[in-house]
Design a protein around this motif. Structure first.
Motif, mmCIF file in Angstrom:
data_model
loop_
_atom_site.group_PDB
_atom_site.id
_atom_site.type_symbol
_atom_site.label_atom_id
_atom_site.label_comp_id
_atom_site.label_asym_id
_atom_site.label_seq_id
_atom_site.Cartn_x
_atom_site.Cartn_y
_atom_site.Cartn_z
ATOM 1 N N PRO A 15 0.859 -1.191 -0.109
ATOM 2 C CA PRO A 15 -0.071 0.047 -0.024
ATOM 3 C C PRO A 15 0.772 1.275 -0.030
ATOM 4 C CG PRO A 15 0.179 -0.983 2.157
ATOM 5 C CD PRO A 15 0.762 -1.800 1.304
ATOM 6 N N TYR B 216 -6.846 7.246 0.362
ATOM 7 C CA TYR B 216 -5.400 7.417 0.637
ATOM 8 C C TYR B 216 -4.938 8.675 1.294
ATOM 9 C CZ TYR B 216 -4.635 10.799 -3.124
ATOM 10 O OH TYR B 216 -4.481 11.782 -4.038
ATOM 11 N N ASN C 14 -7.673 1.139 1.767
ATOM 12 C CA ASN C 14 -9.272 0.529 1.107
ATOM 13 C C ASN C 14 -10.316 0.615 2.234
ATOM 14 O OD1 ASN C 14 -7.972 -0.381 -1.213
ATOM 15 N ND2 ASN C 14 -7.312 -1.947 -0.185
ATOM 16 N N ASN D 12 -2.164 3.703 0.200
ATOM 17 C CA ASN D 12 -3.502 3.525 -0.202
ATOM 18 C C ASN D 12 -4.133 2.864 1.119
ATOM 19 O OD1 ASN D 12 -5.618 2.949 -1.852
ATOM 20 N ND2 ASN D 12 -5.058 1.184 -2.699
ATOM 21 N N LEU E 98 -5.764 6.493 -7.089
ATOM 22 C CA LEU E 98 -6.452 6.116 -5.735
ATOM 23 C C LEU E 98 -7.597 6.893 -5.126
ATOM 24 C CD1 LEU E 98 -2.703 5.905 -3.896
ATOM 25 C CD2 LEU E 98 -4.157 3.901 -5.176
#
Length: 415
Positions: free
Chosen positions: A65, A145, A79, A77, A142
């Motif tokens: 990430p 993030y 999620n 990043n 992205l």
């Protein structure tokens, strides 16, 4: 040959120091690169921990990430949606745990727009976050993030390598001192050569007219008109004596100049001290009838020495005892042995030497300031010559004031 050797030594020393300096700079650069890698690794691990906590403990990342956009710029990043206050708490916690102790800036973005919605400048010297904000570009690929940048990363890495830079600076200073020392040595060598050439030329120029004066004076002294006139005999005798004395000074200067350029020629041989010194003492007393020389030397004592130079040593010491004595000169010469070697002592009843001047009496052209200097002719080369001969024989010489009057000069001959 000596100049060639000196040039080789200077060149090798210069190459060695340059090589050490270059190696030190390469090591410093390597240390900086290693420190940079170490910093990136710590930041990456810390940011991965932050990403995992912000994602609610889910480790479903298909790829790392943390993306390194630039040397001091990272994008992480996530999620999952997250709150800026929670992000700030995790960043502070993980950076503290991994000892990332430098200022940084973080930013959050609206997932439905291209605008940064939140950003803070975090300083390690401030308890509360700074109001200073730095804008970051929006990452196109992205959604959830955050970005982080370390504006003082280079300064931080340099400060962590303070020891290496101090060592490099010290080596540079050593190199500059070495260059200055070599320059000084070369300049002194030039001055020494000029001085030696001047002395050689001067003394050689003196010897020719002096020889003519001696020949003319000796021839004049044999003339009947001079022999019949006591006053003329006195004047002629003064000219001859002073000419021989001047010739002796010139020979002494030539010997010292020769020693400076190529060293004295030493041919050691066994010398029995008692008859050897007795002969020199008799010669001295012929010129100074009121002088007393007492010998306390056992008949079997001997040394290995160059006969010519050893004679000059003893003559110089006894001659100084006469020159710098205000009363009737008395010199006691004694010798004895112990487990280390043989000691030869010359104790006189002269004027003595101030303690502060004793360390300098063996220096070239040095004369102890006293009232006798105006009466005694000399260049301050006698004891300098004595010291050089003693050094080339690997002997030792020392001078000390007597408790009552005068000085004692000690020659030490190690076994």
């Amino acid at each position: 040959m000596k100049i060639k050797k000196l040039n080789i030594i200077i060149t090798l020393g210069f190459i060695a120091i340059i090589g050490i300096l270059v190696a030190q700079l390469l090591w410093t650069r390597q240390a900086y690169n290693l420190e940079d890698q170490k910093f990136n690794q710590k930041v990456n691990i810390a940011l991965m921990e932050v990403a995992e906590k912000l994602s609610g403990g889910k480790t479903s990342f298909t790829e790392n990430p943390v993306q390194t956009i630039a040397n001091d710029y990272y994008v992480v990043n996530i999620n999952n949606e997250f709150h800026p206050i929670v992000l700030e708490h995790y960043l502070k916690t993980e950076f503290t745990r991994f000892q990332v102790n430098t200022d940084y800036v973080y930013a959050l973005y609206n997932c439905h727009s291209d605008k940064m919605i939140y950003g803070r400048y975090m300083s390690k010297n401030q308890e509360a976050p700074s109001d200073k904000v730095i804008n970051f570009p929006k990452h196109k690929n992205l959604i959830y993030y955050f970005s982080i940048r370390f504006p003082d990363k280079t300064t931080y890495l340099i400060s962590s390598l303070r020891f290496w830079y101090v060592l490099t600076a010290a080596l540079i200073i050593i190199l500059l001192v070495y260059v200055y020392s070599i320059y000084t040595i070369i300049q002194q060598k030039k001055f020494s050569e000029l001085q030696r050439d001047f002395i050689n030329n001067m003394t050689h120029e003196f010897k020719t007219p002096l020889s003519s004066i001696l020949l003319a004076s000796e021839s004049l002294s044999k003339q009947q008109i001079v022999q019949e006139n006591s006053r003329l005999q006195t004047y002629t005798s003064i000219i001859i004596n002073q000419s021989y004395k001047l010739n002796s000074h010139i020979e002494k200067i030539l010997n010292i100049a020769k020693n400076d350029s190529s060293g004295l020629s030493i041919k050691p041989q066994k010398i029995i001290l008692l008859p050897f010194i007795q002969e020199i003492a008799d010669t001295i007393k012929q010129k100074n009838e009121n002088m007393t020389i007492d010998l306390e030397i056992e008949s079997h004592l001997s040394v290995m020495a160059d006969e010519f130079h050893f004679t000059n040593i003893i003559y110089n010491i006894l001659d100084n005892s006469v020159k710098y004595c205000e009363n009737q000169p008395v010199v006691r010469i004694s010798a004895y042995k112990d487990s280390k070697g043989l000691y030869l002592k010359f104790k006189d009843n002269g004027m003595g030497i101030p303690s502060k001047n004793i360390p300098h009496i063996f220096e070239k052209f040095y004369r102890v300031p006293n009232k006798k200097n105006e009466e005694v002719n000399g260049f301050g080369l006698g004891l300098f010559y004595v010291k050089k001969v003693v050094q080339q024989h690997n002997w030792k010489i020392s001078v000390e004031n007597n408790a009552d009057k005068g000085i004692t000069i000690t020659l030490f001959f190690p076994f």
